[in-house]
Scaffold this motif. Sequence first.
Motif, PDB file in Angstrom:
ATOM      1  N   THR A  46       0.830  -1.205   0.000  1.00 35.61           N
ATOM      2  CA  THR A  46       0.000   0.000   0.000  1.00 35.61           C
ATOM      3  C   THR A  46       0.866   1.258   0.000  1.00 35.61           C
ATOM      4  N   SER A  47       1.965   1.243   0.735  1.00 38.22           N
ATOM      5  CA  SER A  47       2.831   2.424   0.839  1.00 38.22           C
ATOM      6  C   SER A  47       3.487   2.763  -0.492  1.00 38.22           C
ATOM      7  N   ARG A  48       3.572   1.772  -1.377  1.00 43.15           N
ATOM      8  CA  ARG A  48       4.151   2.047  -2.693  1.00 43.15           C
ATOM      9  C   ARG A  48       3.076   2.140  -3.781  1.00 43.15           C
ATOM     10  N   GLY A  49       1.834   2.322  -3.357  1.00 41.87           N
ATOM     11  CA  GLY A  49       0.754   2.590  -4.295  1.00 41.87           C
ATOM     12  C   GLY A  49      -0.013   1.384  -4.772  1.00 41.87           C
ATOM     13  N   GLY A  50       0.212   0.229  -4.169  1.00 40.01           N
ATOM     14  CA  GLY A  50      -0.487  -0.979  -4.572  1.00 40.01           C
ATOM     15  C   GLY A  50      -1.915  -1.026  -4.058  1.00 40.01           C
ATOM     16  N   ARG A  51      -2.688  -1.949  -4.639  1.00 42.34           N
ATOM     17  CA  ARG A  51      -4.083  -2.147  -4.237  1.00 42.34           C
ATOM     18  C   ARG A  51      -4.218  -3.558  -3.686  1.00 42.34           C
ATOM     19  N   VAL A  52      -4.330  -3.669  -2.382  1.00 45.82           N
ATOM     20  CA  VAL A  52      -4.361  -4.996  -1.765  1.00 45.82           C
ATOM     21  C   VAL A  52      -5.366  -5.017  -0.624  1.00 45.82           C
ATOM     22  N   THR A  53      -6.104  -6.112  -0.536  1.00 47.25           N
ATOM     23  CA  THR A  53      -7.021  -6.377   0.566  1.00 47.25           C
ATOM     24  C   THR A  53      -6.567  -7.655   1.251  1.00 47.25           C
ATOM     25  N   SER A  54      -6.478  -7.617   2.564  1.00 46.77           N
ATOM     26  CA  SER A  54      -6.119  -8.801   3.338  1.00 46.77           C
ATOM     27  C   SER A  54      -7.345  -9.297   4.100  1.00 46.77           C
ATOM     28  N   VAL A  55      -7.526 -10.604   4.133  1.00 49.73           N
ATOM     29  CA  VAL A  55      -8.622 -11.187   4.911  1.00 49.73           C
ATOM     30  C   VAL A  55      -8.067 -12.184   5.914  1.00 49.73           C
ATOM     31  N   ASP A  56      -8.623 -12.146   7.111  1.00 45.68           N
ATOM     32  CA  ASP A  56      -8.207 -13.067   8.158  1.00 45.68           C
ATOM     33  C   ASP A  56      -9.177 -12.896   9.325  1.00 45.68           C
ATOM     34  N   PRO A  57      -9.524 -13.981  10.019  1.00 40.35           N
ATOM     35  CA  PRO A  57     -10.399 -13.833  11.187  1.00 40.35           C
ATOM     36  C   PRO A  57      -9.738 -13.085  12.337  1.00 40.35           C
ATOM     37  N   ILE A  58      -8.414 -12.968  12.329  1.00 38.46           N
ATOM     38  CA  ILE A  58      -7.734 -12.257  13.416  1.00 38.46           C
ATOM     39  C   ILE A  58      -8.077 -10.770  13.425  1.00 38.46           C
ATOM     40  N   TYR A  59      -8.605 -10.266  12.299  1.00 39.87           N
ATOM     41  CA  TYR A  59      -8.902  -8.837  12.221  1.00 39.87           C
ATOM     42  C   TYR A  59     -10.164  -8.440  12.998  1.00 39.87           C
ATOM     43  N   GLN A  60     -10.762  -9.385  13.683  1.00 43.53           N
ATOM     44  CA  GLN A  60     -11.856  -9.040  14.599  1.00 43.53           C
ATOM     45  C   GLN A  60     -11.312  -8.452  15.903  1.00 43.53           C
ATOM     46  N   PHE A  61     -10.003  -8.593  16.132  1.00 40.66           N
ATOM     47  CA  PHE A  61      -9.404  -8.150  17.384  1.00 40.66           C
ATOM     48  C   PHE A  61      -8.730  -6.789  17.213  1.00 40.66           C
ATOM     49  N   SER A  62      -8.541  -6.103  18.340  1.00 38.25           N
ATOM     50  CA  SER A  62      -7.926  -4.779  18.309  1.00 38.25           C
ATOM     51  C   SER A  62      -6.416  -4.887  18.110  1.00 38.25           C
ATOM     52  N   ARG A  63      -5.825  -3.752  17.791  1.00 43.06           N
ATOM     53  CA  ARG A  63      -4.365  -3.684  17.644  1.00 43.06           C
ATOM     54  C   ARG A  63      -3.677  -4.143  18.924  1.00 43.06           C
ATOM     55  N   GLN A  64      -4.165  -3.665  20.064  1.00 45.70           N
ATOM     56  CA  GLN A  64      -3.542  -4.006  21.342  1.00 45.70           C
ATOM     57  C   GLN A  64      -3.652  -5.502  21.630  1.00 45.70           C
ATOM     58  N   GLU A  65      -4.798  -6.080  21.320  1.00 46.76           N
ATOM     59  CA  GLU A  65      -4.978  -7.512  21.556  1.00 46.76           C
ATOM     60  C   GLU A  65      -4.051  -8.337  20.663  1.00 46.76           C
ATOM     61  N   ILE A  66      -3.937  -7.958  19.396  1.00 47.05           N
ATOM     62  CA  ILE A  66      -3.063  -8.702  18.482  1.00 47.05           C
ATOM     63  C   ILE A  66      -1.603  -8.546  18.910  1.00 47.05           C
ATOM     64  N   ALA A  67      -1.207  -7.327  19.275  1.00 44.42           N
ATOM     65  CA  ALA A  67       0.170  -7.087  19.705  1.00 44.42           C
ATOM     66  C   ALA A  67       0.519  -7.938  20.927  1.00 44.42           C
ATOM     67  N   GLN A  68      -0.400  -8.022  21.865  1.00 46.62           N
ATOM     68  CA  GLN A  68      -0.158  -8.830  23.065  1.00 46.62           C
ATOM     69  C   GLN A  68      -0.018 -10.300  22.710  1.00 46.62           C
ATOM     70  N   ARG A  69      -0.860 -10.766  21.792  1.00 42.45           N
ATOM     71  CA  ARG A  69      -0.797 -12.176  21.405  1.00 42.45           C
ATOM     72  C   ARG A  69       0.490 -12.486  20.636  1.00 42.45           C
ATOM     73  N   ILE A  70       0.952 -11.542  19.820  1.00 42.27           N
ATOM     74  CA  ILE A  70       2.230 -11.725  19.133  1.00 42.27           C
ATOM     75  C   ILE A  70       3.348 -11.905  20.150  1.00 42.27           C
ATOM     76  N   ASP A  71       3.371 -11.057  21.160  1.00 37.69           N
ATOM     77  CA  ASP A  71       4.407 -11.151  22.187  1.00 37.69           C
ATOM     78  C   ASP A  71       4.330 -12.485  22.938  1.00 37.69           C
ATOM     79  N   GLU A  72       3.114 -12.941  23.207  1.00 37.93           N
ATOM     80  CA  GLU A  72       2.934 -14.211  23.930  1.00 37.93           C
ATOM     81  C   GLU A  72       3.375 -15.400  23.092  1.00 37.93           C
ATOM     82  N   ALA A  73       3.092 -15.356  21.797  1.00 35.68           N
ATOM     83  CA  ALA A  73       3.312 -16.524  20.942  1.00 35.68           C
ATOM     84  C   ALA A  73       4.719 -16.606  20.371  1.00 35.68           C
TER      85      ALA A  73
END
Length: 225
Positions: A46-73
């Motif tokens: 996206t930062s270089r002008g591309g057109r992309v959509t990402s899909v994943d069930p993890i996107y139901q969670f907030s940034r803070q929740e995902i960040a915490q889970r990344i650190d845990e895992a």
Amino acid sequence: MTLDSIVPWGRSLGEYRSMFMLTEADLSGALLGCSDGPASFNAELTSRGGRVTSVDPIYQFSRQEIAQRIDEAAEQVLSEVEKHHDNYLWEQIPSVEALATTRMTAMNRFLQDYESGLIQERYVQASLPDLPFTDNQFELALCSHFLFLYSDHLDLDFHLAAIKELGRVAREVRIYPLVTLDGRLSSHLSLITNALRSSSWTVREQRVSYRFQKKAITMLVLRSP
């Protein structure tokens, strides 16, 4: 889905390019990244002008929740990689420490982009085999480290339905890798390719330049009739 059941592990645009042999022409089209999780692929493109959509069930969670889970895992994942060190090729990524740096850099880039990406609808909460997109909405759909990799957990019918759905929303589908978590060629692969070819799909395997998991040297390239 509960967050503690997810092991978030994200890859970069550079890794996507080599996993899927993406050309500049590929990157200029409308792209779908399926099961992208916390990859930085979307943010970087996206930062270089591309057109992309990402899909994943993890996107139901907030940034803070995902960040915490990344650190845990992260420690758990890296420990497993170290335990099974011989299952990997340490050439492009030379060590477990380099792997940690590569993955955390990608996931931090994702986290920086995540909230704005949600607002712009570049990150969409959805999961196979049902995607909220119109027929042929994308030129190319990419599925990284989900289909075939988890063949011991996702059955043949799920794989076939998921691939048909990807073929509905995109003109071309690329899937990588074609081996399971323990490095075996997926038992679903030949059954799926035969079923799709009998339904007039174009199906081929193509070698890729990405090297990390042993025997993960090809992607599946598909087009629906």
